[in-house]
Design a protein around this motif. Structure first.
Motif, PDB file in Angstrom:
ATOM      1  N   VAL A 111      18.379 -10.532  14.214  1.00  0.00           N
ATOM      2  CA  VAL A 111      17.230 -11.281  14.789  1.00  0.00           C
ATOM      3  C   VAL A 111      16.373 -12.250  14.036  1.00  0.00           C
ATOM      4  N   GLU A 112      16.266 -11.978  12.841  1.00  0.00           N
ATOM      5  CA  GLU A 112      15.810 -13.039  11.845  1.00  0.00           C
ATOM      6  C   GLU A 112      16.658 -14.160  11.584  1.00  0.00           C
ATOM      7  N   GLN A 113      18.073 -13.946  11.527  1.00  0.00           N
ATOM      8  CA  GLN A 113      19.240 -15.043  11.467  1.00  0.00           C
ATOM      9  C   GLN A 113      19.188 -15.833  12.750  1.00  0.00           C
ATOM     10  N   VAL A 114      19.340 -15.078  13.619  1.00  0.00           N
ATOM     11  CA  VAL A 114      19.350 -15.743  15.078  1.00  0.00           C
ATOM     12  C   VAL A 114      18.106 -16.890  15.088  1.00  0.00           C
ATOM     13  N   ALA A 115      16.803 -16.308  14.727  1.00  0.00           N
ATOM     14  CA  ALA A 115      15.628 -17.243  14.741  1.00  0.00           C
ATOM     15  C   ALA A 115      15.792 -18.491  13.837  1.00  0.00           C
ATOM     16  N   ALA A 116      16.283 -18.291  12.612  1.00  0.00           N
ATOM     17  CA  ALA A 116      16.516 -19.339  11.776  1.00  0.00           C
ATOM     18  C   ALA A 116      17.724 -20.298  11.989  1.00  0.00           C
ATOM     19  N   PHE A 117      18.642 -19.719  12.821  1.00  0.00           N
ATOM     20  CA  PHE A 117      19.955 -20.687  12.874  1.00  0.00           C
ATOM     21  C   PHE A 117      19.800 -22.073  13.660  1.00  0.00           C
ATOM     22  N   ASP A 118      20.294 -22.884  12.547  1.00  0.00           N
ATOM     23  CA  ASP A 118      20.156 -24.163  13.046  1.00  0.00           C
ATOM     24  C   ASP A 118      21.586 -25.162  12.473  1.00  0.00           C
ATOM     25  N   SER A 119      22.743 -24.514  12.534  1.00  0.00           N
ATOM     26  CA  SER A 119      23.963 -24.937  12.307  1.00  0.00           C
ATOM     27  C   SER A 119      24.716 -25.339  13.177  1.00  0.00           C
ATOM     28  N   PHE A 120      23.916 -25.977  14.158  1.00  0.00           N
ATOM     29  CA  PHE A 120      24.881 -26.448  15.328  1.00  0.00           C
ATOM     30  C   PHE A 120      25.788 -27.626  15.263  1.00  0.00           C
ATOM     31  N   SER A 121      26.970 -27.421  15.641  1.00  0.00           N
ATOM     32  CA  SER A 121      27.944 -28.744  15.495  1.00  0.00           C
ATOM     33  C   SER A 121      28.786 -28.808  16.693  1.00  0.00           C
ATOM     34  N   GLU A 122      29.517 -29.890  16.670  1.00  0.00           N
ATOM     35  CA  GLU A 122      30.527 -30.309  17.930  1.00  0.00           C
ATOM     36  C   GLU A 122      31.439 -28.926  18.144  1.00  0.00           C
ATOM     37  N   ASP A 123      31.882 -28.174  16.965  1.00  0.00           N
ATOM     38  CA  ASP A 123      32.617 -26.877  17.415  1.00  0.00           C
ATOM     39  C   ASP A 123      31.978 -25.820  17.857  1.00  0.00           C
ATOM     40  N   ASN A 124      30.665 -25.506  17.737  1.00  0.00           N
ATOM     41  CA  ASN A 124      29.889 -24.275  18.403  1.00  0.00           C
ATOM     42  C   ASN A 124      29.020 -24.789  19.370  1.00  0.00           C
ATOM     43  N   ASP A 125      28.998 -25.991  19.744  1.00  0.00           N
ATOM     44  CA  ASP A 125      27.718 -26.423  20.542  1.00  0.00           C
ATOM     45  C   ASP A 125      28.325 -27.699  21.083  1.00  0.00           C
ATOM     46  N   PRO A 126      29.621 -27.785  21.667  1.00  0.00           N
ATOM     47  CA  PRO A 126      30.063 -29.013  22.200  1.00  0.00           C
ATOM     48  C   PRO A 126      29.462 -29.603  23.326  1.00  0.00           C
ATOM     49  N   TRP A 127      28.293 -29.149  24.051  1.00  0.00           N
ATOM     50  CA  TRP A 127      27.423 -29.711  24.879  1.00  0.00           C
ATOM     51  C   TRP A 127      25.924 -30.094  24.491  1.00  0.00           C
ATOM     52  N   GLY A 128      25.815 -29.866  23.194  1.00  0.00           N
ATOM     53  CA  GLY A 128      24.618 -30.261  22.933  1.00  0.00           C
ATOM     54  C   GLY A 128      23.390 -29.306  23.317  1.00  0.00           C
ATOM     55  N   GLU A 129      23.683 -28.088  23.918  1.00  0.00           N
ATOM     56  CA  GLU A 129      22.544 -27.419  24.566  1.00  0.00           C
ATOM     57  C   GLU A 129      21.839 -26.377  23.588  1.00  0.00           C
ATOM     58  N   HIS A 130      22.254 -26.150  22.624  1.00  0.00           N
ATOM     59  CA  HIS A 130      21.778 -25.213  21.670  1.00  0.00           C
ATOM     60  C   HIS A 130      21.430 -23.973  22.147  1.00  0.00           C
ATOM     61  N   ASP A 131      22.171 -23.466  23.097  1.00  0.00           N
ATOM     62  CA  ASP A 131      21.702 -22.047  23.794  1.00  0.00           C
ATOM     63  C   ASP A 131      22.857 -20.761  23.604  1.00  0.00           C
ATOM     64  N   CYS A 132      23.823 -20.988  22.571  1.00  0.00           N
ATOM     65  CA  CYS A 132      24.694 -20.119  22.273  1.00  0.00           C
ATOM     66  C   CYS A 132      25.333 -20.448  21.002  1.00  0.00           C
ATOM     67  N   ALA A 133      25.471 -19.376  20.237  1.00  0.00           N
ATOM     68  CA  ALA A 133      26.267 -19.587  18.731  1.00  0.00           C
ATOM     69  C   ALA A 133      26.661 -18.172  18.398  1.00  0.00           C
ATOM     70  N   GLY A 134      27.249 -18.263  17.404  1.00  0.00           N
ATOM     71  CA  GLY A 134      27.652 -17.100  16.537  1.00  0.00           C
ATOM     72  C   GLY A 134      27.588 -17.183  15.047  1.00  0.00           C
ATOM     73  N   LEU A 135      27.416 -16.019  14.557  1.00  0.00           N
ATOM     74  CA  LEU A 135      27.055 -15.846  13.014  1.00  0.00           C
ATOM     75  C   LEU A 135      27.472 -14.729  12.376  1.00  0.00           C
ATOM     76  N   GLU A 136      27.596 -14.567  11.126  1.00  0.00           N
ATOM     77  CA  GLU A 136      27.708 -13.164  10.488  1.00  0.00           C
ATOM     78  C   GLU A 136      26.718 -12.837   9.935  1.00  0.00           C
ATOM     79  N   VAL A 137      26.577 -11.298  10.196  1.00  0.00           N
ATOM     80  CA  VAL A 137      25.307 -10.550   9.679  1.00  0.00           C
ATOM     81  C   VAL A 137      25.959  -9.295   8.897  1.00  0.00           C
ATOM     82  N   ASP A 138      25.807  -9.366   7.800  1.00  0.00           N
ATOM     83  CA  ASP A 138      26.280  -8.098   6.854  1.00  0.00           C
ATOM     84  C   ASP A 138      27.847  -7.742   7.350  1.00  0.00           C
TER      85      ASP A 138
END
Length: 86
Positions: free
Chosen positions: A19-46
């Motif tokens: 939850v903390e890492q999702v709340a802090a996520f701001d690494s949007f790029s063309e690869d993970n957010d091609p439409w610029g909507e900032h409504d989904c992404a992936g990240l590594e947790v442990d």
């Protein structure tokens, strides 16, 4: 917010970190957010791949919102899940 069973099965500390890492996520790029909507992404947790997404429902949460940009007619739901649950 909806946190899936897969996240919770890894314990409350893992869920808190996710939850903390999702709340802090701001690494949007063309690869993970091609439409610029900032409504989904992936990240590594442990070392686990975690996905998050935001869905836009009508106020009764029965159908998709008629206008996701209008908070008067939209209820947003954040889902945090393991990539294996997608």
């Amino acid at each position: 917010m909806l946190i899936t069973d897969g996240i919770l099965e890894r314990g409350l500390e893992f869920a808190r970190k996710a939850v903390e890492q999702v709340a802090a996520f701001d690494s949007f790029s063309e690869d993970n957010d091609p439409w610029g909507e900032h409504d989904c992404a992936g990240l590594e947790v442990d070392g686990q791949r975690v996905l998050w997404k935001i869905d836009y429902y009508d106020r009764r949460m029965e159908f998709l919102s008629p206008n996701p940009a209008d908070p008067k007619v939209t209820c947003r739901v954040l889902t945090i899940m393991l990539s294996s649950e997608y």
